[in-house]
Design an enzyme around this catalytic site. Structure first.
Site, PDB file in Angstrom:
ATOM      1  N   HIS A   1      92.437  13.484  15.637  1.00 26.74           N
ATOM      2  CA  HIS A   1      93.782  13.262  14.879  1.00 26.74           C
ATOM      3  C   HIS A   1      93.613  13.745  13.592  1.00 26.74           C
ATOM      4  O   HIS A   1      94.928  14.288  12.885  1.00 26.74           O
ATOM      5  CB  HIS A   1      93.642  11.650  14.735  1.00 26.74           C
ATOM      6  CG  HIS A   1      95.182  11.155  14.141  1.00 26.74           C
ATOM      7  ND1 HIS A   1      96.310  11.378  14.907  1.00 26.74           N
ATOM      8  CD2 HIS A   1      95.538  10.403  13.044  1.00 26.74           C
ATOM      9  CE1 HIS A   1      97.372  10.756  14.252  1.00 26.74           C
ATOM     10  NE2 HIS A   1      96.694  10.321  13.072  1.00 26.74           N
TER      11      HIS A   1
ATOM     12  N   SER B   1     100.582  12.478  11.294  1.00 26.54           N
ATOM     13  CA  SER B   1     100.795  11.174  11.530  1.00 26.54           C
ATOM     14  C   SER B   1     101.808  10.389  11.234  1.00 26.54           C
ATOM     15  O   SER B   1     103.076  10.873  11.251  1.00 26.54           O
ATOM     16  CB  SER B   1      99.339  10.542  11.067  1.00 26.54           C
ATOM     17  OG  SER B   1      99.103   9.315  11.669  1.00 26.54           O
TER      18      SER B   1
ATOM     19  N   ASP C   1      92.802  14.120  20.246  1.00 23.60           N
ATOM     20  CA  ASP C   1      93.220  12.955  19.391  1.00 23.60           C
ATOM     21  C   ASP C   1      92.817  11.726  20.040  1.00 23.60           C
ATOM     22  O   ASP C   1      93.315  11.496  21.463  1.00 23.60           O
ATOM     23  CB  ASP C   1      94.807  12.958  19.035  1.00 23.60           C
ATOM     24  CG  ASP C   1      95.320  12.029  17.965  1.00 23.60           C
ATOM     25  OD1 ASP C   1      94.549  11.200  17.771  1.00 23.60           O
ATOM     26  OD2 ASP C   1      96.157  12.409  17.246  1.00 23.60           O
TER      27      ASP C   1
END
EC number: 3.1.-.-
Length: 268
Positions: free
Chosen positions: A246, A86, A218
């Site tokens: 995610h 991320s 995701d």
């Protein structure tokens, strides 16, 4: 997946926004069981790091634990595999630019992956452009902060946001853990490092082999968004994990570890 002793690598794992080293616990255990070195780091004001979010003024200060760890890698011939998740992809990019000779490969796991010739804030800006307002913040809280650079805001990830956008395919235990351990995070979008289009160079950042791991389920950074970042950096290898949300390290830890070990075997 088996590895040879000559191909064993040191993995350094970097968490995303509001998270900490704790989120990598499954992956660290699996990599170590396979014979690799694996180090999960807390960025500044994250996880168990003692600083508060308002005490960290710049993105470089935030990324300092990673930069120091890469700089200190001193084993003879040791080269690192940096793994960013991320927002952690941006810290990994900064380390690649600073220490390209120490990095065998960089792995971006559903991560922000910047490209040479554009500033590091571009992936975040594109993510916000693509995300409908009602899905952007949900029950997240914006927290006013003051640091050495002036006033700003941090974000607190809300429980509904975590459940629906990050952990919807992950075990309930991992969602519960995240709800207990996330801390306010700063994206540093106004930091000069995020706005410098000349920061990432072909000779440094561009010279390090990049692998992007696409999380196909995701709900935060969509598959289309992830593929857009790959297209912006030609030559990036791509791996895909079906059913990964995610929080890839929680929803598909075994599949992620297999990919990481394959990368360790491939890149010297």
């Amino acid at each position: 997946m088996e590895i040879s002793s000559s191909s064993k690598k040191h993995f350094i794992l970097v968490h995303g926004l509001c998270h900490g080293a704790w989120c990598w616990y499954r992956v660290v255990a699996a990599l170590r069981a396979a014979g690799h070195r694996a180090t999960a780091l807390d960025m500044a004001a994250s996880g168990a790091h003692p600083a508060r979010v308002d005490e960290v003024g710049t993105f470089e200060e935030y990324s300092r634990p990673l930069l120091d760890a890469v700089a200190a890698a001193a084993a003879p011939g040791e080269r690192l595999v940096l793994v960013g998740h991320s927002h952690g992809g941006l810290s990994v990019a900064l380390a690649m630019e600073r220490f390209p000779d120490k990095v065998a490969a960089a792995v971006f796991v559903a991560a922000a992956m910047p490209c040479v010739g554009k500033h590091m804030g571009v992936p975040t800006e594109e993510f916000m452009r693509r995300t409908a307002p009602e899905g952007l913040l949900m029950d997240c809280e914006m927290v006013a902060i003051n640091n050495s650079q002036g006033s700003g805001v941090a974000i607190n990830l809300g429980p509904t946001f975590l459940a629906q956008k990050y952990y919807q395919q992950s075990p309930a235990e991992d969602l519960a853990l995240a709800k207990m351990l996330v801390r306010p995070g700063n994206q540093f979008m106004d930091d000069p490092v995020m706005k410098d289009e000349s920061l990432l160079t072909n000779g440094n950042y561009g010279s390090v082999k990049k692998v992007y791991v696409i999380a196909k389920a995701d709900s935060s950074s969509t598959e289309e968004m992830q593929r857009w970042m790959v297209a912006m950096s030609p030559g990036t290898d791509v791996e895909e994990i079906a059913g990964a949300d995610h929080a890839v390290m929680n929803s598909k830890p075994r599949e992620l570890c297999d990919i990481l070990i394959k990368i360790a075997n491939k890149y010297e």
